[in-house]
Design a protein around this motif. Structure first.
Motif, PDB file in Angstrom:
ATOM      1  N   MET A   1     -31.844 -19.096 -17.440  1.00  0.00           N
ATOM      2  CA  MET A   1     -32.656 -17.980 -17.920  1.00  0.00           C
ATOM      3  C   MET A   1     -33.202 -18.296 -19.316  1.00  0.00           C
ATOM      4  SD  MET A   1     -33.793 -14.939 -17.137  1.00  0.00           S
ATOM      5  CE  MET A   1     -32.679 -14.198 -15.922  1.00  0.00           C
TER       6      MET A   1
ATOM      7  N   GLU B   1     -34.671 -12.708 -20.296  1.00  0.00           N
ATOM      8  CA  GLU B   1     -34.363 -11.709 -19.288  1.00  0.00           C
ATOM      9  C   GLU B   1     -35.484 -10.684 -19.169  1.00  0.00           C
ATOM     10  OE1 GLU B   1     -30.566  -9.995 -20.114  1.00  0.00           O
ATOM     11  OE2 GLU B   1     -29.449 -11.826 -19.614  1.00  0.00           O
TER      12      GLU B   1
ATOM     13  N   PHE C   1     -37.773 -18.177 -16.718  1.00  0.00           N
ATOM     14  CA  PHE C   1     -36.627 -19.061 -16.493  1.00  0.00           C
ATOM     15  C   PHE C   1     -37.110 -20.507 -16.429  1.00  0.00           C
ATOM     16  CE2 PHE C   1     -38.283 -17.592 -12.462  1.00  0.00           C
ATOM     17  CZ  PHE C   1     -38.256 -18.691 -11.615  1.00  0.00           C
TER      18      PHE C   1
END
Length: 344
Positions: A259, A262, A270
């Motif tokens: 990641m 987020e 990502f």
């Protein structure tokens, strides 16, 4: 007396007709087998093949002790690729028991139908595994057998125990015992069956791995996605072409998937080493086409990974998939499907 049998450790890959349409009924959805569970990969893969199943409440109950009926069903589907179905009356596993008898996995003196609801011993597991394996050659059989402290020529199923142990399917314990009368949990049993169907997962005595050049299991893409819905507005790329073959990967670290950012209500990002068109899949449908950009350092040197941006909350997706850019011109190109490591 030295016992040798012809060594043909064939790969018993079960292609259960079509692959699962979605993952909603299988391992990644079990409430008690999350991605950090030690047996996650085995439970997920065996569930995906229909070899093991969970309970109506969404649990798998990995710590429950496996029964004769459950293990016979697992081994039968693993060995034949066919599911004969539950019996409508008497014990639910009677059909599996009868078929296993027919295939000579055991006889009624070894395992009686009245035992189907009882906890199966490791010794009887070895008997069934040995029968599914068929003819194999075990080098240094006598030495291997003597190395198991609690198994002698007088032990029930001694040959089958040694065979299952020597081929790396049923492991022993750190004190060099096998404990034939002990039992295994449902999670442990799924791991045993995983080794049975996938030779690369076997662990030989002494910690060695079986050397194999076997490729990954190939599934039909039509079992994962509704191919009729792969319209240009969904695929979002003119050059993309979904071939009807994919490989499933349960370990995202194989492609260094990490990641970067987020989901913040608008987008997420990502990093990964996949090459091609990147999509997120949920419930058998494309929910996002990810914009991917190669990454370079300050000197302009390529860093050998991509960064993909999605406007969909990646924690809700089932899979990250990669369709190689050359799939349009080559129908043999295989799509890569990765179980989403970020799913919550």
């Amino acid at each position: 007396m030295r016992k040798t049998i012809a060594l043909i450790l064939t790969c018993m890959i079960i292609l259960a007709g079509t692959a699962t349409a979605t993952a909603t009924a299988y391992g990644m959805e079990y409430t008690d087998v999350k991605s950090n569970h030690w047996a996650y990969q085995a439970v997920y893969m065996m569930s995906d093949k229909g070899i093991v199943k969970g309970y109506p409440n969404g649990s798998f109950k990995p710590n429950n002790t496996v029964t004769y009926g459950e293990f016979i069903k697992m081994a039968l589907i693993a060995g034949t690729g066919e599911d004969v179905g539950n019996a409508p009356s008497v014990h639910w596993a009677s059909n599996y028991y009868n078929k296993a008898l027919e295939l000579k996995y055991f006889n009624s003196f070894d395992i009686n139908k009245a035992q189907l609801g009882s906890k199966i011993s490791r010794g009887d597991m070895a008997l069934i595994i040995s029968s599914v394996l068929g003819d194999v050659t075990i080098e240094n059989y006598d030495e291997i057998q003597k190395g198991i402290k609690d198994v002698t020529y007088q032990t029930k199923h001694e040959y089958d125990i040694t065979k299952a142990y020597a081929t790396g399917i049923l492991k022993g314990y750190t004190d060099n015992t096998f404990r034939p009368d002990d039992t295994l949990s449902r999670a442990e049993s799924a791991t045993v069956i995983h080794r049975l169907v996938d030779e690369s997962k076997r662990e030989l005595p002494g910690g060695g791995k079986v050397e194999t050049t076997q490729s990954a299991i190939i599934y039909p893409t039509s079992g994962l996605l509704d191919m009729t819905k792969l319209t240009p507005d969904r695929t979002r790329a003119v050059s993309v072409h979904f071939t009807n073959a994919y490989e499933l990967y349960t370990d995202a670290s194989e492609f260094s998937i990490k990641m970067y950012r987020e989901y913040n209500g608008e987008s997420c990002a990502f990093d990964h080493t996949l090459r091609g068109h990147i999509y997120l899949i949920k419930d058998g449908e494309i929910v996002e086409y990810c914009n991917s950009v190669p990454q370079y350092d300050s000197d302009g040197n390529y860093l050998y990974y991509q960064r993909s941006r999605a406007e969909y909350d990646i924690s809700k997706a089932d899979y990250i998939i990669c369709v190689p850019s050359d799939a349009k011109s080559d129908a043999a190109v295989i799509i890569k499907v990765v179980v989403n490591p970020f799913k919550q």
